[in-house]
Design a protein around this motif. Sequence first.
Motif, PDB file in Angstrom:
ATOM      1  N   GLY A  16       0.796  -1.238   0.000  1.00 51.04           N
ATOM      2  CA  GLY A  16       0.000   0.000   0.000  1.00 51.04           C
ATOM      3  C   GLY A  16       0.818   1.273   0.000  1.00 51.04           C
ATOM      4  N   PHE A  17       2.155   1.170  -0.147  1.00 45.99           N
ATOM      5  CA  PHE A  17       2.987   2.379  -0.226  1.00 45.99           C
ATOM      6  C   PHE A  17       2.621   3.195  -1.469  1.00 45.99           C
ATOM      7  N   GLU A  18       2.564   4.515  -1.311  1.00 48.83           N
ATOM      8  CA  GLU A  18       2.485   5.386  -2.485  1.00 48.83           C
ATOM      9  C   GLU A  18       3.838   5.307  -3.199  1.00 48.83           C
ATOM     10  N   ASP A  19       3.854   5.594  -4.493  1.00 49.37           N
ATOM     11  CA  ASP A  19       5.077   5.396  -5.288  1.00 49.37           C
ATOM     12  C   ASP A  19       6.281   6.134  -4.718  1.00 49.37           C
ATOM     13  N   ASP A  20       6.079   7.408  -4.324  1.00 50.73           N
ATOM     14  CA  ASP A  20       7.219   8.173  -3.805  1.00 50.73           C
ATOM     15  C   ASP A  20       7.675   7.653  -2.435  1.00 50.73           C
ATOM     16  N   ASP A  21       6.703   7.203  -1.604  1.00 50.70           N
ATOM     17  CA  ASP A  21       7.050   6.646  -0.294  1.00 50.70           C
ATOM     18  C   ASP A  21       7.794   5.323  -0.443  1.00 50.70           C
ATOM     19  N   LEU A  22       7.382   4.515  -1.422  1.00 51.85           N
ATOM     20  CA  LEU A  22       8.058   3.233  -1.651  1.00 51.85           C
ATOM     21  C   LEU A  22       9.509   3.465  -2.060  1.00 51.85           C
ATOM     22  N   GLU A  23       9.707   4.469  -2.881  1.00 51.76           N
ATOM     23  CA  GLU A  23      11.073   4.782  -3.318  1.00 51.76           C
ATOM     24  C   GLU A  23      11.937   5.191  -2.119  1.00 51.76           C
ATOM     25  N   LYS A  24      11.372   6.018  -1.219  1.00 50.47           N
ATOM     26  CA  LYS A  24      12.102   6.432  -0.009  1.00 50.47           C
ATOM     27  C   LYS A  24      12.423   5.228   0.876  1.00 50.47           C
ATOM     28  N   PHE A  25      11.407   4.365   1.096  1.00 56.71           N
ATOM     29  CA  PHE A  25      11.592   3.210   1.986  1.00 56.71           C
ATOM     30  C   PHE A  25      12.618   2.240   1.415  1.00 56.71           C
ATOM     31  N   ARG A  26      12.521   2.008   0.112  1.00 52.96           N
ATOM     32  CA  ARG A  26      13.467   1.074  -0.528  1.00 52.96           C
ATOM     33  C   ARG A  26      14.897   1.630  -0.440  1.00 52.96           C
ATOM     34  N   ARG A  27      15.030   2.926  -0.626  1.00 49.88           N
ATOM     35  CA  ARG A  27      16.356   3.545  -0.529  1.00 49.88           C
ATOM     36  C   ARG A  27      16.926   3.352   0.879  1.00 49.88           C
ATOM     37  N   ALA A  28      16.049   3.470   1.898  1.00 50.33           N
ATOM     38  CA  ALA A  28      16.500   3.345   3.290  1.00 50.33           C
ATOM     39  C   ALA A  28      16.936   1.916   3.618  1.00 50.33           C
ATOM     40  N   THR A  39      -5.420  -2.639   3.462  1.00 51.55           N
ATOM     41  CA  THR A  39      -4.161  -2.105   2.947  1.00 51.55           C
ATOM     42  C   THR A  39      -3.599  -1.166   4.010  1.00 51.55           C
ATOM     43  N   ALA A  40      -2.350  -0.763   3.832  1.00 51.95           N
ATOM     44  CA  ALA A  40      -1.714   0.090   4.843  1.00 51.95           C
ATOM     45  C   ALA A  40      -1.631   1.533   4.364  1.00 51.95           C
ATOM     46  N   VAL A  41      -1.699   2.449   5.326  1.00 52.82           N
ATOM     47  CA  VAL A  41      -1.378   3.852   5.050  1.00 52.82           C
ATOM     48  C   VAL A  41      -0.129   4.191   5.867  1.00 52.82           C
ATOM     49  N   HIS A  42       0.722   5.020   5.295  1.00 48.93           N
ATOM     50  CA  HIS A  42       2.029   5.264   5.903  1.00 48.93           C
ATOM     51  C   HIS A  42       2.313   6.744   6.114  1.00 48.93           C
ATOM     52  N   GLU A  43       3.108   7.016   7.148  1.00 46.26           N
ATOM     53  CA  GLU A  43       3.658   8.344   7.396  1.00 46.26           C
ATOM     54  C   GLU A  43       5.174   8.135   7.484  1.00 46.26           C
ATOM     55  N   ILE A  44       5.902   8.651   6.512  1.00 46.79           N
ATOM     56  CA  ILE A  44       7.336   8.349   6.417  1.00 46.79           C
ATOM     57  C   ILE A  44       8.170   9.584   6.738  1.00 46.79           C
ATOM     58  N   LEU A  45       8.916   9.479   7.849  1.00 47.85           N
ATOM     59  CA  LEU A  45       9.820  10.549   8.268  1.00 47.85           C
ATOM     60  C   LEU A  45      11.236  10.165   7.836  1.00 47.85           C
ATOM     61  N   GLU A  46      11.701  10.842   6.802  1.00 47.19           N
ATOM     62  CA  GLU A  46      13.054  10.597   6.296  1.00 47.19           C
ATOM     63  C   GLU A  46      13.996  11.565   7.010  1.00 47.19           C
ATOM     64  N   SER A  70      -2.316  10.431   3.868  1.00 40.86           N
ATOM     65  CA  SER A  70      -2.147   9.184   3.094  1.00 40.86           C
ATOM     66  C   SER A  70      -3.478   8.470   2.932  1.00 40.86           C
ATOM     67  N   GLY A  71      -4.297   8.516   4.005  1.00 40.06           N
ATOM     68  CA  GLY A  71      -5.632   7.914   3.933  1.00 40.06           C
ATOM     69  C   GLY A  71      -6.513   8.606   2.914  1.00 40.06           C
ATOM     70  N   ILE A  72      -6.439   9.952   2.882  1.00 46.95           N
ATOM     71  CA  ILE A  72      -7.233  10.725   1.915  1.00 46.95           C
ATOM     72  C   ILE A  72      -6.835  10.358   0.484  1.00 46.95           C
ATOM     73  N   LEU A  73      -5.564  10.104   0.242  1.00 47.48           N
ATOM     74  CA  LEU A  73      -5.126   9.668  -1.090  1.00 47.48           C
ATOM     75  C   LEU A  73      -5.808   8.366  -1.485  1.00 47.48           C
ATOM     76  N   LYS A  74      -5.957   7.451  -0.512  1.00 51.54           N
ATOM     77  CA  LYS A  74      -6.636   6.169  -0.782  1.00 51.54           C
ATOM     78  C   LYS A  74      -8.120   6.393  -1.086  1.00 51.54           C
ATOM     79  N   VAL A  75      -8.713   7.398  -0.439  1.00 54.40           N
ATOM     80  CA  VAL A  75     -10.127   7.745  -0.725  1.00 54.40           C
ATOM     81  C   VAL A  75     -10.243   8.271  -2.147  1.00 54.40           C
ATOM     82  N   ARG A  76      -9.327   9.154  -2.546  1.00 57.20           N
ATOM     83  CA  ARG A  76      -9.340   9.729  -3.894  1.00 57.20           C
ATOM     84  C   ARG A  76      -9.198   8.645  -4.962  1.00 57.20           C
ATOM     85  N   LYS A  77      -8.450   7.576  -4.630  1.00 54.17           N
ATOM     86  CA  LYS A  77      -8.246   6.496  -5.601  1.00 54.17           C
ATOM     87  C   LYS A  77      -9.379   5.474  -5.597  1.00 54.17           C
ATOM     88  N   GLY A  78     -10.374   5.669  -4.717  1.00 49.53           N
ATOM     89  CA  GLY A  78     -11.509   4.745  -4.667  1.00 49.53           C
ATOM     90  C   GLY A  78     -11.203   3.460  -3.935  1.00 49.53           C
TER      91      GLY A  78
END
Length: 565
Positions: free
Chosen positions: A298-310, A504-511, A544-552
């Motif tokens: 359930g990671f958003e694309d930009d969050d997944l990129e950050k997490f994978r980099r970490a 699915t998961a919603v995330h808050e990512i502090l880099e 992040s939750g609101i993004l999931k609402v926008r995507k249906g």
Amino acid sequence: MDYERILALLQRSGFITPQQAQKALKEKKEDEDIFQTLLRIGVLDEDKVVSFFTDIIPHRVWTQDGQINVPESILRRLPEEFLRKAKVAPVKYEDGKLYVIMLNPLNQNLLNEIRFYTKVSNVIPLVAPLSSIEKTLDRLFPELRDVLNEIEEPAEVEIAEEEEAVPTDVLIKDSEEAPIVRLANGLIFEAVKLGASDIHIEPFEKKVLVRYRVDGVLRVFHELPVKIKDSLVARYKIMSNLDISEKRKPQDGRIRILIQKKKIDLRVSTVPTVYGEKVVMRIQEAEKYLNVRLEDLGFEDDDLEKFRRAIWTPWGMILITGPTGSGKTTTLYSALMERNKPDVNIMTAEDPVEVAIPGINQVQINEKIGLTFASVLRAFLRQDPDIILVGEIRDFETGDIAIRASLTGHLVFSTLHTNDAPTTVTRLTDMGIEPFLVGSSLIMVVAQRLIRKLCPNCKVEAKIPRDALVRMGVLKHENEDITIYKENPNGCSACNNTGYKGRTAVHEILEVDDEIRRLIIKGGTADEIRDLAKQKGMRTLYESGILKVRKGITSIEEINRVLTK
């Protein structure tokens, strides 16, 4: 006969229109019979299906509803899952012929599968209404309700001030009686089939409640007679190797079973209550953890990129935070699976070890013998690790060693129970860990929650005023062309009439970059860290939750239930 020819025949017979035939072709699922499709999309009803076949093959219409005469040896060869999916049921075996009722007696592929399973070459197909097929399958494979019917309903039960203890030998004998064994197994099987994460067996004054947590929500599924509570609890204690004579203290155990060739682990916990022992079982399917990829979380694309980099950083600390049951273990295991290569030494200290992962060295914490997180962590540092997973940072000692390990060239993963990412930093300093150590070691904090997904089969448009959606942050402006969905209050069979299916998961990512690191070392508050992180593009859990609402994917109601603004 292929399904395109069947559709043509149905058109010629006046049962469907060309448009309905096209719709059926478009919506037909793989491995689904064309008549199942027509029934599912509402083009035909079961009476019309029978009527169609009565016109073309009247001698193949089943008329003896309710009669079943099939030897046990043949029934055992036919998997229930296959029969229910294919909507076919054996009803009679006579003179070397096996008679089966089905929606489409012209489906040769399905008949061949039945021949393969049963080793009976002469299979006679008969057409029957879908309701008759399902009723027959329910008789061949009794559901849990039929097991419960075998248990006699008790008379009024009055609880005395001091309930007399049931002798252990009587408990063992009762717990091995066939109805109790079938009930205990049936409850586990039903919960697994429903995709539940927990089973609760709760004794009350005049009944025993059975509740399952499905998609994060507890619901009552059964009410059992109070007289069976001791033998049912004893059965689960025997299965999990617990002391059945000890009813005054909490106990923990584990059950490992195979259901349809899948390994299922159940973590069992018993607690004494006023009316007897309550049993809670956490269901864990090993294969689920091993097959989950980061893309599935359930990671958003930009969050997944950050997490994978970490997680590919050579050293530092990554923390996953959230309450119990928020999917932290799944996220951690998915990250470890991505890094699990022959040239990487991964060591984990867990309480308990949720799933055994090939190629990873896992240690079960046992505080009774002094095998604590801190002592295991010290030992790990002498084992030449590349990556260390600490199940949970519970105290100063564990946190201090974990942070020092991350500062000496190791990548450390761990979890904390905090509400969001910024407060995780202050939680560590509250434990007594120096801010400069926290700031120097921390590379990322991921806060997460699980939200239910709307059932794709029955979700409906949410009739919410556009100006209200703008105020909630769902729409950027009133003219934005996005449809917002909510759950169907009646649900459907696919989602067990709840309107939601899966989570699915919603995330808050502090880099943690240099600027945030300096703020942490300076002793910044959680609010100051949050404000700076948001300036740098951090999405809060609610956003992040609101993004999931926008995507249906989910509804506003679900976001408000799980998350705070």
